[in-house]
Design a protein around this motif. Structure first.
Motif, short mmCIF file in Angstrom:
data_model
loop_
_atom_site.label_atom_id
_atom_site.label_comp_id
_atom_site.label_asym_id
_atom_site.label_seq_id
_atom_site.Cartn_x
_atom_site.Cartn_y
_atom_site.Cartn_z
N PRO A 87 -20.93 49.07 16.93
CA PRO A 87 -22.37 49.16 16.64
C PRO A 87 -22.76 48.20 15.52
N GLU A 88 -23.96 47.69 15.62
CA GLU A 88 -24.44 46.66 14.69
C GLU A 88 -24.37 47.08 13.23
N GLU A 89 -24.72 48.33 12.91
CA GLU A 89 -24.72 48.77 11.51
C GLU A 89 -23.29 48.81 10.94
N ILE A 90 -22.32 49.17 11.76
CA ILE A 90 -20.93 49.20 11.28
C ILE A 90 -20.38 47.79 11.18
N GLU A 91 -20.75 46.92 12.11
CA GLU A 91 -20.35 45.52 12.04
C GLU A 91 -20.90 44.87 10.77
N HIS A 92 -22.15 45.19 10.43
CA HIS A 92 -22.77 44.65 9.21
C HIS A 92 -22.04 45.17 7.96
N LEU A 93 -21.74 46.45 7.93
CA LEU A 93 -21.03 47.06 6.81
C LEU A 93 -19.65 46.41 6.63
N ALA A 94 -18.92 46.22 7.73
CA ALA A 94 -17.59 45.61 7.67
C ALA A 94 -17.69 44.15 7.21
N GLY A 95 -18.72 43.46 7.66
CA GLY A 95 -18.92 42.07 7.24
C GLY A 95 -19.18 41.96 5.75
N GLN A 96 -19.98 42.88 5.23
CA GLN A 96 -20.24 42.88 3.79
C GLN A 96 -18.97 43.15 3.00
N ALA A 97 -18.14 44.08 3.47
CA ALA A 97 -16.88 44.40 2.79
C ALA A 97 -15.94 43.19 2.82
N ALA A 98 -15.88 42.50 3.94
CA ALA A 98 -15.03 41.32 4.04
C ALA A 98 -15.52 40.21 3.11
N ALA A 99 -16.84 40.01 3.05
CA ALA A 99 -17.40 38.99 2.16
C ALA A 99 -17.11 39.32 0.70
N ALA A 100 -17.23 40.59 0.33
CA ALA A 100 -16.94 41.00 -1.05
C ALA A 100 -15.47 40.76 -1.38
N ALA A 101 -14.58 41.03 -0.44
CA ALA A 101 -13.15 40.80 -0.66
C ALA A 101 -12.87 39.31 -0.85
N MET A 102 -13.52 38.48 -0.06
CA MET A 102 -13.35 37.03 -0.21
C MET A 102 -13.89 36.55 -1.56
N ASP A 103 -15.04 37.08 -1.97
CA ASP A 103 -15.59 36.72 -3.28
C ASP A 103 -14.61 37.08 -4.39
N ARG A 104 -14.02 38.28 -4.33
CA ARG A 104 -13.04 38.69 -5.35
C ARG A 104 -11.84 37.75 -5.35
N PHE A 105 -11.38 37.39 -4.17
CA PHE A 105 -10.24 36.48 -4.08
C PHE A 105 -10.55 35.14 -4.73
N TRP A 106 -11.71 34.57 -4.39
CA TRP A 106 -12.06 33.27 -4.96
C TRP A 106 -12.25 33.34 -6.46
N ASP A 107 -12.88 34.43 -6.93
CA ASP A 107 -13.06 34.59 -8.37
C ASP A 107 -11.71 34.66 -9.09
N GLU A 108 -10.77 35.41 -8.54
CA GLU A 108 -9.46 35.55 -9.16
C GLU A 108 -8.66 34.25 -9.08
N SER A 109 -8.83 33.48 -8.03
CA SER A 109 -8.05 32.24 -7.89
C SER A 109 -8.56 31.15 -8.82
#
Length: 115
Positions: A87-109
């Motif tokens: 469902p679109e709302e869960i896909e959106h939620l998962a996308g936001q979580a993935a983007a936040a994880a990538m942001d944390r990774f880049w910040d730490e690197s």
């Protein structure tokens, strides 16, 4: 002969139950049962039995969970995936979580490392 069939049936049911438990444990509550995946190592597969039997049991276990289950053997690992449309709302939620994880990774690197 019937005893052998009964033993095989009980082994299969036990394998289905074990895989269903592992698949259930892999789910994130916020995804409401979607994005299921289980990765079994070569050692896991050796312990569980014949590949064809593990695949059949995984598809059955996925059916119990409402998954559209597919299995893929890659590099000695068996990937068990739920390929239902999300469902679109869960896909959106998962996308936001993935983007936040990538942001944390880049910040730490980018942080200077103390050597």
């Amino acid at each position: 002969m019937a005893a052998k069939d009964e033993l095989a049936r009980r082994r299969h049911e036990k394998l289905v139950d074990r895989l269903e438990s592992l698949m259930q444990a892999s789910l994130k509550p916020q995804h409401e049962g979607y994005y299921g995946q289980l990765i079994l190592s070569g050692d896991d597969l050796t312990e569980m039995g014949e590949l064809k039997d593990v695949r059949r049991a995984a598809r059955e276990a996925g059916g119990h969970l409402g998954w559209k289950t597919t299995t893929h053997l890659v590099g000695g690992r068996l990937f068990v995936l739920d390929e239902r449309e999300v469902p679109e709302e869960i896909e959106h939620l998962a996308g936001q979580a993935a983007a936040a994880a990538m942001d944390r990774f880049w910040d730490e690197s980018r942080r200077p490392r103390l050597t």
